[in-house]
Design an enzyme around this catalytic site. Sequence first.
Site, PDB file in Angstrom:
ATOM      1  N   ILE A  34       6.525  -3.816  -3.775  1.00 25.72           N
ATOM      2  CA  ILE A  34       7.353  -3.160  -4.483  1.00 25.72           C
ATOM      3  C   ILE A  34       9.094  -2.689  -3.434  1.00 25.72           C
ATOM      4  CG2 ILE A  34       7.599  -0.689  -5.582  1.00 25.72           C
ATOM      5  CD1 ILE A  34       8.167  -3.122  -7.694  1.00 25.72           C
ATOM      6  N   ASN A  94      -3.269   5.219   3.314  1.00 26.03           N
ATOM      7  CA  ASN A  94      -2.771   6.387   3.205  1.00 26.03           C
ATOM      8  C   ASN A  94      -4.630   6.722   2.553  1.00 26.03           C
ATOM      9  OD1 ASN A  94      -0.452   6.547   4.566  1.00 26.03           O
ATOM     10  ND2 ASN A  94       0.040   5.669   2.595  1.00 26.03           N
ATOM     11  N   GLU A 102      -0.278   7.500  -2.098  1.00 25.91           N
ATOM     12  CA  GLU A 102       0.249   7.670  -4.224  1.00 25.91           C
ATOM     13  C   GLU A 102      -0.259   6.685  -5.156  1.00 25.91           C
ATOM     14  OE1 GLU A 102       4.528   6.765  -3.622  1.00 25.91           O
ATOM     15  OE2 GLU A 102       4.745   8.199  -2.086  1.00 25.91           O
ATOM     16  N   HIS A 107      -6.063   1.054  -0.719  1.00 26.94           N
ATOM     17  CA  HIS A 107      -5.070   0.049  -0.538  1.00 26.94           C
ATOM     18  C   HIS A 107      -4.889   0.084   1.618  1.00 26.94           C
ATOM     19  CE1 HIS A 107      -2.607   2.423  -2.107  1.00 26.94           C
ATOM     20  NE2 HIS A 107      -1.902   2.848  -1.307  1.00 26.94           N
ATOM     21  N   HIS A 109      -1.873  -0.738   4.062  1.00 22.85           N
ATOM     22  CA  HIS A 109      -0.458  -1.846   4.173  1.00 22.85           C
ATOM     23  C   HIS A 109      -0.261  -2.474   5.185  1.00 22.85           C
ATOM     24  CE1 HIS A 109       1.741   1.484   1.305  1.00 22.85           C
ATOM     25  NE2 HIS A 109       0.089   2.124   1.883  1.00 22.85           N
TER      26      HIS A 109
HETATM   27  P1  5GP Z   1       0.577   4.727  -1.277  1.00 24.51           P
HETATM   28  O1  5GP Z   1       1.945   6.270  -0.877  1.00 24.51           O
HETATM   29  O2  5GP Z   1      -0.556   5.251  -2.481  1.00 24.51           O
HETATM   30  O3  5GP Z   1      -0.335   4.836   0.635  1.00 24.51           O
HETATM   31  O4  5GP Z   1       1.238   3.205  -1.257  1.00 24.51           O
HETATM   32  C1  5GP Z   1       1.262   3.312  -2.896  1.00 24.51           C
HETATM   33  C2  5GP Z   1       2.781   2.172  -2.202  1.00 24.51           C
HETATM   34  O5  5GP Z   1       2.532   1.075  -3.530  1.00 24.51           O
HETATM   35  C3  5GP Z   1       4.115   2.120  -1.701  1.00 24.51           C
HETATM   36  O6  5GP Z   1       4.084   1.305  -0.597  1.00 24.51           O
HETATM   37  C4  5GP Z   1       4.766   1.570  -2.994  1.00 24.51           C
HETATM   38  O7  5GP Z   1       6.012   0.832  -2.753  1.00 24.51           O
HETATM   39  C5  5GP Z   1       3.675   0.234  -3.463  1.00 24.51           C
HETATM   40  N1  5GP Z   1       3.656   0.331  -5.492  1.00 24.51           N
HETATM   41  C6  5GP Z   1       4.043   0.973  -6.061  1.00 24.51           C
HETATM   42  N2  5GP Z   1       3.801   0.413  -7.114  1.00 24.51           N
HETATM   43  C7  5GP Z   1       4.042  -0.545  -6.801  1.00 24.51           C
HETATM   44  C8  5GP Z   1       4.230  -1.918  -8.027  1.00 24.51           C
HETATM   45  O8  5GP Z   1       4.430  -1.872  -8.477  1.00 24.51           O
HETATM   46  N3  5GP Z   1       3.962  -3.188  -7.124  1.00 24.51           N
HETATM   47  C9  5GP Z   1       4.044  -3.005  -5.709  1.00 24.51           C
HETATM   48  N4  5GP Z   1       3.744  -4.135  -5.337  1.00 24.51           N
HETATM   49  N5  5GP Z   1       3.908  -2.184  -5.144  1.00 24.51           N
HETATM   50  C10 5GP Z   1       3.399  -0.698  -5.655  1.00 24.51           C
END
Ligand code: 5GP
Length: 121
Positions: A34, A94, A102, A107, A109
């Site tokens: 997003i 992460n 987060e 997941h 990336h």
């Molecule tokens: P993390 O920091 O957990 O590795 O990455 C979480 C990712 O999820 C972030 O890059 C953030 O932009 C993405 N993200 C968070 N909420 C949403 C959402 O509702 N939809 C999508 N498509 N991505 C999300």
Amino acid sequence: MSYDNNNIFAKILRGEIPCKKIYEDDYVLSFHDINPQKKIHALVIPKGKYIDLDDFSEKASADEMVGLLKGINFVAKKLGISVDTGKGYRALANISEHGGQEVPHLHFHLFGGERVGKMVE
Ligand code: 5GP
């Protein structure tokens, strides 16, 4: 720590929140981030309830593990960033607090479409 059924990716998997879907099969769902950090920023998540890569590595079946890796490869090909369809990309997971995770559903990336840059800051 137990899996939080109300995390945002669990809601996306259940179809409660929309996503820009790239690919889906029995093992993975992939969609665009997003808040993209590069020209292409995709996420690939397993369908199973795994908090992070350590949780997945400990508990996932062999089929789920293969499915996740194949899914990443398929998505990279589809987006034109794999070694054979493009110029490469970065896959990054992460993990927990120090990893800067987060969303507590595993997941990967996938960053690409341009040079990704420094590995860590
Ligand atoms: P993390 O920091 O957990 O590795 O990455 C979480 C990712 O999820 C972030 O890059 C953030 O932009 C993405 N993200 C968070 N909420 C949403 C959402 O509702 N939809 C999508 N498509 N991505 C999300």
